[in-house]
Design a protein around this motif. Sequence first.
Motif, PDB file in Angstrom:
ATOM      1  N   ALA A  42       0.711  -1.137  -0.078  1.00 52.56           N
ATOM      2  CA  ALA A  42       0.063   0.043  -0.083  1.00 52.56           C
ATOM      3  C   ALA A  42       1.034   1.329   0.083  1.00 52.56           C
ATOM      4  O   ALA A  42       0.509   2.392  -0.644  1.00 52.56           O
ATOM      5  N   PHE A  43       1.991   1.224   0.742  1.00 52.87           N
ATOM      6  CA  PHE A  43       2.785   2.457   0.870  1.00 52.87           C
ATOM      7  C   PHE A  43       3.307   2.849  -0.751  1.00 52.87           C
ATOM      8  O   PHE A  43       3.093   3.915  -1.100  1.00 52.87           O
ATOM      9  N   PHE A  44       3.957   1.826  -1.270  1.00 52.30           N
ATOM     10  CA  PHE A  44       4.539   2.048  -2.634  1.00 52.30           C
ATOM     11  C   PHE A  44       3.668   2.462  -3.627  1.00 52.30           C
ATOM     12  O   PHE A  44       3.971   3.207  -4.598  1.00 52.30           O
ATOM     13  N   ASN A  45       2.449   1.766  -3.504  1.00 50.69           N
ATOM     14  CA  ASN A  45       1.484   2.031  -4.342  1.00 50.69           C
ATOM     15  C   ASN A  45       0.735   3.482  -4.606  1.00 50.69           C
ATOM     16  O   ASN A  45       0.059   3.810  -5.478  1.00 50.69           O
ATOM     17  N   ARG A  46       1.233   4.251  -3.653  1.00 48.44           N
ATOM     18  CA  ARG A  46       0.633   5.654  -3.364  1.00 48.44           C
ATOM     19  C   ARG A  46       1.656   6.529  -4.421  1.00 48.44           C
ATOM     20  O   ARG A  46       1.061   7.631  -4.868  1.00 48.44           O
ATOM     21  N   TRP A  47       2.697   6.014  -4.989  1.00 45.37           N
ATOM     22  CA  TRP A  47       3.588   6.866  -5.968  1.00 45.37           C
ATOM     23  C   TRP A  47       2.661   6.717  -7.241  1.00 45.37           C
ATOM     24  O   TRP A  47       2.166   5.683  -7.517  1.00 45.37           O
ATOM     25  N   PRO A  48       2.532   7.799  -8.054  1.00 45.06           N
ATOM     26  CA  PRO A  48       1.824   7.904  -9.229  1.00 45.06           C
ATOM     27  C   PRO A  48       2.537   7.002 -10.397  1.00 45.06           C
ATOM     28  O   PRO A  48       3.778   6.917 -10.336  1.00 45.06           O
TER      29      PRO A  48
ATOM     30  N   TYR B 158       2.521 -15.139  -2.504  1.00 46.43           N
ATOM     31  CA  TYR B 158       1.464 -13.759  -2.512  1.00 46.43           C
ATOM     32  C   TYR B 158       2.140 -12.640  -3.380  1.00 46.43           C
ATOM     33  O   TYR B 158       3.239 -12.535  -3.875  1.00 46.43           O
ATOM     34  N   VAL B 159       1.184 -11.788  -4.101  1.00 48.63           N
ATOM     35  CA  VAL B 159       1.592 -11.042  -5.334  1.00 48.63           C
ATOM     36  C   VAL B 159       1.205  -9.707  -4.698  1.00 48.63           C
ATOM     37  O   VAL B 159       0.233  -9.113  -4.161  1.00 48.63           O
ATOM     38  N   LEU B 160       2.312  -8.872  -4.812  1.00 52.10           N
ATOM     39  CA  LEU B 160       2.189  -7.451  -4.406  1.00 52.10           C
ATOM     40  C   LEU B 160       2.322  -6.742  -5.813  1.00 52.10           C
ATOM     41  O   LEU B 160       3.422  -6.631  -6.669  1.00 52.10           O
ATOM     42  N   ASP B 161       1.156  -6.058  -6.220  1.00 49.52           N
ATOM     43  CA  ASP B 161       0.866  -5.609  -7.399  1.00 49.52           C
ATOM     44  C   ASP B 161       0.580  -4.027  -7.336  1.00 49.52           C
ATOM     45  O   ASP B 161      -0.223  -3.597  -6.608  1.00 49.52           O
ATOM     46  N   ASN B 162       1.217  -3.314  -8.263  1.00 51.85           N
ATOM     47  CA  ASN B 162       0.864  -1.883  -8.152  1.00 51.85           C
ATOM     48  C   ASN B 162      -0.401  -1.320  -8.547  1.00 51.85           C
ATOM     49  O   ASN B 162      -0.910  -0.355  -8.498  1.00 51.85           O
TER      50      ASN B 162
END
Length: 199
Positions: free
Chosen positions: A72-78, A152-156
């Motif tokens: 969630a933290f890095f997904n904040r970047w555009p 587990y998948v961490l997806d933007n």
Amino acid sequence: MRLFNTVAFRGPLKALPKWERVLRENRRNPVLQKQTVSGPDAPAGGRGEGWKSVAARAAGAPPMEKLRMVNAFFNRWPYRLDVEIYGVSDFWATPAEFMRHSGDCEDYAISKYFALRMLGFPADALRIVVLLDSIRGIGHAVLVVFLDAKAYVLDNLSDLVLTHDRYSHYRPQYSVNEEYRWAHIPVRPAATGKAEGKQ
């Protein structure tokens, strides 16, 4: 485990100059290391909790919560295209470069990779997976984390952290961590309904 319904063949880490540059530059400027958490804390002009605070909270959290917090933290970047930032069609950014300029799908995966390494995940539990999204018909990249016999998948594209079997439209091409590279071959069901192979 057959990641995204593929058989993965492990080989040496070579012929990947973009990833090798990231590893080299990140060793020189490890912005996500415990001793040197510095640099931009949040997206430019963004609001919300910064990385230092997230990292401090995540340090004592259960592993699944660490995954959710980092994703969630890095997904904040555009989302930004490489050509817009660097003037080339495909550039793999270090966490320092991503946190300064943002980036595209593999850049999110790279920053999440090193954030989780800082938070205690071993390299052999992590893989950056370069794949084809068969629904959108485009290349994509995600971070996969092996935890408790699941992947587990961490997806933007989503703050949800789901297991790899929820992504039937993802077709891996190859994956990497700091130590190895894997080639992925789709599993084709045999006449008996079983397919042979090894991870």
